[in-house]
Write a protein that holds these residues in place. Structure first.
Motif, PDB file in Angstrom:
ATOM      1  N   ALA A 118       9.304   2.305   1.073  1.00  0.00           N
ATOM      2  CA  ALA A 118      10.522   2.819   1.690  1.00  0.00           C
ATOM      3  C   ALA A 118      10.220   3.477   3.031  1.00  0.00           C
ATOM      4  CB  ALA A 118      11.203   3.810   0.751  1.00  0.00           C
ATOM      5  N   GLN A 119       9.125   4.221   3.109  1.00  0.00           N
ATOM      6  CA  GLN A 119       8.754   4.862   4.361  1.00  0.00           C
ATOM      7  C   GLN A 119       8.419   3.826   5.424  1.00  0.00           C
ATOM      8  OE1 GLN A 119       5.549   7.149   2.788  1.00  0.00           O
ATOM      9  NE2 GLN A 119       6.762   9.005   2.500  1.00  0.00           N
ATOM     10  N   ALA A 120       7.661   2.808   5.039  1.00  0.00           N
ATOM     11  CA  ALA A 120       7.291   1.756   5.979  1.00  0.00           C
ATOM     12  C   ALA A 120       8.528   1.033   6.497  1.00  0.00           C
ATOM     13  CB  ALA A 120       6.346   0.766   5.307  1.00  0.00           C
ATOM     14  N   LYS A 121       9.474   0.753   5.596  1.00  0.00           N
ATOM     15  CA  LYS A 121      10.706   0.063   5.993  1.00  0.00           C
ATOM     16  C   LYS A 121      11.513   0.918   6.962  1.00  0.00           C
ATOM     17  CE  LYS A 121      13.828  -3.265   5.472  1.00  0.00           C
ATOM     18  NZ  LYS A 121      14.959  -2.713   6.221  1.00  0.00           N
ATOM     19  N   LYS A 122      11.618   2.201   6.692  1.00  0.00           N
ATOM     20  CA  LYS A 122      12.386   3.080   7.577  1.00  0.00           C
ATOM     21  C   LYS A 122      11.725   3.174   8.944  1.00  0.00           C
ATOM     22  CE  LYS A 122      14.469   7.657   7.971  1.00  0.00           C
ATOM     23  NZ  LYS A 122      14.685   8.990   7.342  1.00  0.00           N
ATOM     24  N   ALA A 123      10.396   3.258   8.953  1.00  0.00           N
ATOM     25  CA  ALA A 123       9.684   3.316  10.228  1.00  0.00           C
ATOM     26  C   ALA A 123       9.890   2.028  11.013  1.00  0.00           C
ATOM     27  CB  ALA A 123       8.196   3.567   9.986  1.00  0.00           C
ATOM     28  N   LEU A 143       5.458  11.441  12.666  1.00  0.00           N
ATOM     29  CA  LEU A 143       6.241  11.032  11.495  1.00  0.00           C
ATOM     30  C   LEU A 143       6.799  12.228  10.733  1.00  0.00           C
ATOM     31  CD1 LEU A 143       3.958   8.236  10.004  1.00  0.00           C
ATOM     32  CD2 LEU A 143       5.965   7.950  11.463  1.00  0.00           C
ATOM     33  N   ILE A 144       6.201  13.409  10.935  1.00  0.00           N
ATOM     34  CA  ILE A 144       6.635  14.596  10.198  1.00  0.00           C
ATOM     35  C   ILE A 144       8.061  14.943  10.600  1.00  0.00           C
ATOM     36  CG2 ILE A 144       6.142  17.016   9.695  1.00  0.00           C
ATOM     37  CD1 ILE A 144       3.259  16.498  10.583  1.00  0.00           C
ATOM     38  N   GLY A 145       8.918  15.072   9.604  1.00  0.00           N
ATOM     39  CA  GLY A 145      10.310  15.383   9.886  1.00  0.00           C
ATOM     40  C   GLY A 145      11.139  14.160  10.214  1.00  0.00           C
ATOM     41  N   VAL A 146      10.484  13.007  10.392  1.00  0.00           N
ATOM     42  CA  VAL A 146      11.190  11.760  10.683  1.00  0.00           C
ATOM     43  C   VAL A 146      11.269  10.891   9.431  1.00  0.00           C
ATOM     44  CG1 VAL A 146      11.176   9.639  12.059  1.00  0.00           C
ATOM     45  CG2 VAL A 146      10.496  11.814  13.101  1.00  0.00           C
ATOM     46  N   LEU A 147      10.143  10.767   8.737  1.00  0.00           N
ATOM     47  CA  LEU A 147      10.110  10.013   7.493  1.00  0.00           C
ATOM     48  C   LEU A 147      10.094  10.971   6.312  1.00  0.00           C
ATOM     49  CD1 LEU A 147       7.565   7.114   8.140  1.00  0.00           C
ATOM     50  CD2 LEU A 147      10.048   7.124   8.429  1.00  0.00           C
ATOM     51  N   GLU A 148      10.937  10.691   5.337  1.00  0.00           N
ATOM     52  CA  GLU A 148      11.022  11.545   4.149  1.00  0.00           C
ATOM     53  C   GLU A 148       9.701  11.540   3.397  1.00  0.00           C
ATOM     54  OE1 GLU A 148      14.059  12.137   0.357  1.00  0.00           O
ATOM     55  OE2 GLU A 148      14.469  10.658   1.905  1.00  0.00           O
ATOM     56  N   ARG A 149       9.289  12.712   2.957  1.00  0.00           N
ATOM     57  CA  ARG A 149       8.073  12.923   2.178  1.00  0.00           C
ATOM     58  C   ARG A 149       6.799  12.646   2.969  1.00  0.00           C
ATOM     59  NH1 ARG A 149      11.492  10.616  -1.493  1.00  0.00           N
ATOM     60  NH2 ARG A 149      10.555   8.561  -1.253  1.00  0.00           N
ATOM     61  N   VAL A 150       6.885  12.647   4.292  1.00  0.00           N
ATOM     62  CA  VAL A 150       5.682  12.620   5.125  1.00  0.00           C
ATOM     63  C   VAL A 150       5.511  14.014   5.705  1.00  0.00           C
ATOM     64  CG1 VAL A 150       4.571  11.729   7.201  1.00  0.00           C
ATOM     65  CG2 VAL A 150       5.799  10.177   5.689  1.00  0.00           C
TER      66      VAL A 150
END
Length: 726
Positions: free
Chosen positions: A169-174, A193-200
């Motif tokens: 999910a993170q890769a797809k959002k990125a 990525l901090i604050g941009v991708l959830e749970r990163v």
């Protein structure tokens, strides 16, 4: 390519290999998927963070076998390796699975029929090769080649991102955000990525940077660390941080002074960081530099400016002395001097604050004020609270419509913001906000910017309760300010004086240990248990046996159990397990268990405002059935469906934290304090917990923990300059 960088086999590690036959379930936001995998042993079920995954893909999964209560035996994958299918059957399913835009099952069949196991090579060669397929013209061939290349590029990028440690999910959002440049961007600045991708978070970014080989002392890391510190501070309630504390931490992480200076300059240029001079807190004196995330700086400055704007609007008293006197004669309870002073303050001042503890008459005072406003012909009086449960209590107490602040301000869940602001203010001449201790600086700014200058504002709350979960100490700063008129109600009225709960609350505020006391307005009991296991067993007996037997209350509906922390033998998690096992025993049917362990009969609480379902943070309900891994919840007489991806919006609530209980009430409250809660034990936490009870409060604690909570009058120090700005 492995989906995680750490692909070394673990203990009890097993591997499973095969073709994806079907996608049984896929949650876009989490990456979790359940698939049917065709293997040499037949068709098997596998689950895990597998996305992106498509039918026909060849997977090698690493994990272990589990027995799911609903789906039976399945392979739980911890990480996975994707490879391109080589058989014609696999190629046809792979190309026709929807992974490549414009290539459906029929076109996939035609391509594989013509090119066989060389189909992917043909697609790679481009339009000229594809025109050899009967019926495929130049334009169609160009589109097929372009769509295939775009799909392959996406697959390669996603695979590389999974290799860097991102979930599906993170890769797809990125990828959706940065497309083909995603990998290059992340390899240059994983901290971005901090604050941009959830749970990163910071530690994930640090691990990725180490894997990539980035140096410790680089501008990207300095920027990421600065933003990380400020975000963490905001989660702890701070609006800003003093410069010295940040510099010390940056040096400890091996960042050179010149690197940090360059990062600060860049963040300021980007509009992400604000540095401001302001007074430093005692015991120091003078001024110092404060570091802000730009959004929080705008909230704090905007709140102060809008309060000043509203206060500067010229207007006279809203009611005549005759109208006030007439309302006083009709009042069921004659107001004391401080209550009358509070009413006159609210009628005369553009912005004012009313505060006081339990039994001091805040609701009575507010009721009197509303009577006067109505008799004076004041139209468009709006009542609101930060949460749905608090708004419901306000409506019941006043007999007038009340809403959440989010509804008052016209929150748009799709846009993620409020419709009402300075350009489209709310239609109101007088706004009353209750439970202001729960209002953080962001919500307070959103409220004040949406008020027209002619509107009056009364903020009501108990300044001795815990501060807001979000950043800032808005109510305390307003009460402490010399510029905002405030009235504190201190006299406990006769109708409340007989309450053991009220007496205990005021004892705690004065630093005294409350004693067991029964009364007409509420009973208070203290029970000491030094051993955590004995204390947990006592909680179970009190909730499941003693209170129901003596007071006739339903433990599933009428009792609120509170603990300061989630972890530990007396934490929320452990007590939820214990109480859930007793109050909602295991079901006979395996269909009674949802994807994340919620069971039919579980008491649950909403933890995020949900405007689509019209439920709000703090609302409670009961799971009445499960459905495809999700649940159906009964809440206020309505049946609400929650899919698997929505389940993070619900928590089991046989026990919740004291912070979660803010704004709520229950007929009976059980507060649990243990020595393992030491770092959280403060007077305002205990005070907030026991003031949730209406009929009964029981404190189950070790003597040392209770003494610690009562004796620790230090507030959670929160950095911010609102009081100074006011």
């Amino acid at each position: 390519m492995p989906s995680h960088s750490d692909s070394a086999p673990k203990k009890n590690h097993e591997a499973l290999e095969g073709l994806v036959d079907a996608i049984i379930f896929a949650a876009e936001d989490t990456g979790f998927a359940v698939i049917a995998l065709s293997t040499e042993e037949g068709l098997l079920t596998a689950a895990g963070d597998l996305q992106p995954v498509h039918e026909g893909a060849h997977l090698r999964l690493h994990g272990k076998w589990q027995n799911h209560p609903r789906f039976g035996k399945q392979f739980r994958a911890e990480w996975s390796e994707h490879s391109t299918p080589t058989t014609e059957v696999g190629l046809e399913r792979y190309l026709g699975s929807g992974a490549f835009f414009g290539i459906g099952p029929e076109m996939a069949r035609r391509l594989v029929a013509h090119f066989g196991d060389k189909t992917l090579d043909a697609l790679e060669k481009g339009a000229r090769e594809l025109r050899k397929v009967k019926g495929v013209g130049p334009k169609r061939a160009e589109a097929l080649a372009e769509n295939f290349q775009e799909g392959r590029d996406q697959h390669r990028v996603l695979a590389e991102l999974r290799g860097l440690g991102l979930s599906g999910a993170q890769a797809k959002k990125a990828y959706d955000q940065w497309a083909a440049g995603t990998v290059e961007r992340i390899r240059k600045d994983p901290w971005g990525l901090i604050g941009v991708l959830e749970r990163v978070g910071f530690h994930t970014a640090e691990k990725m940077a180490e894997q990539i080989g980035l140096p410790k002392d680089c501008p990207e890391r300095a920027r990421g660390v600065i933003l990380h510190f400020l975000r963490e501070a905001a989660r702890e309630g701070h609006v800003c941080l003093p410069q010295d504390s940040i510099w010390n931490q940056l040096e400890d992480l091996g960042l050179a002074t010149e690197t940090v200076a360059g990062a600060v300059a860049e963040l300021k240029t980007q509009g992400r960081l604000v540095l401001e001079e302001g007074p430093v807190p005692p015991p120091d004196s003078g001024t110092g530099t404060w570091w802000y995330l730009s959004g929080l700086w705008q909230d704090e400055v905007g709140l102060a400016e809008n309060l000043q704007r509203i206060r500067s609007g010229g207007r006279g008293p809203l009611a005549t002395p005759q109208q006030i006197e007439s309302a006083l004669q009709r009042a069921a309870f004659p107001p004391d001097e401080s209550q009358l002073r509070a009413v006159r303050m609210a009628l005369e001042e553009p912005v004012s604050v009313l505060t006081g503890g339990p039994g001091t008459g805040k609701t009575t005072t507010l009721h009197l004020l509303l009577e006067i406003l109505e008799s004076a012909g004041c139209s468009k009086v709006r009542l609101a609270s930060p949460t749905g449960r608090a708004a419901k209590r306000l409506q019941e107490a006043t007999g007038r419509d009340a809403s959440t602040l989010h509804r008052l301000l016209g929150f748009d869940p799709h846009e993620g913001g409020f419709r009402h602001d300075e350009d489209e203010p709310i239609e109101a001449s007088f706004v009353v906000v209750d439970e202001v201790s729960m209002m953080d600086v962001n919500l307070a700014h959103s409220l004040t910017r949406a008020l027209p200058t002619h509107c009056r504002l009364l903020l009501v709350g108990d300044a001795d309760q815990l501060p807001s979960v979000g950043p800032g100490s808005v109510l305390r700063d307003l009460v402490a300010s010399d510029s905002i008129p405030a009235t504190r109600l201190e006299l406990v009225h006769r109708q409340a004086a007989g309450s053991g709960i009220t007496t205990a609350a005021h004892d705690i505020l004065e630093g005294n240990t409350p004693e067991t006391m029964t009364g007409t307005g509420g009973d208070f009991f203290t029970t000491y248990r030094e051993d955590p296991e004995e204390a947990a067993a006592m909680v179970e007996r009190v909730v499941c046996e003693r209170i129901p037997e003596k007071y006739g209350l339903d433990p599933r509906q009428d009792i609120l159990v509170l603990s300061p922390m989630y972890k530990g033998p007396l934490g929320v998690d452990a007590l939820n397990e214990r109480l859930g096992a007793r109050l909602n025993p295991s079901q006979d049917s395996e269909d009674s268990v949802a994807a994340n362990g919620l069971r039919v009969g579980d008491k649950v609480m909403v933890v995020r405002n949900d405007y689509d379902r019209e439920v709000f943070n703090g609302d409670t309900g009961k799971v009445v059935r499960t459905r495809d891994g999700g649940v159906v919840v009964e809440m206020e007489g309505k049946l609400l469906e929650y899919e698997v991806e929505d389940l993070p919006n619900l928590i089991r609530s046989w026990c919740v934290t004291v912070h979660r209980s803010q704004g709520s009430e229950a007929l009976a409250v059980v507060v649990v304090l243990g020595n393992s809660h030491w770092i959280m034990l403060r007077r305002n936490l205990l005070y907030t917990g026991i003031t949730r009870g209406k009929k009964l409060v029981t404190v189950i604690a070790s003597k040392q923990a209770l003494r610690r909570a009562i004796g620790n009058a230090e507030e959670n120090s929160r950095y911010g300059l609102l009081q100074n700005r006011l």
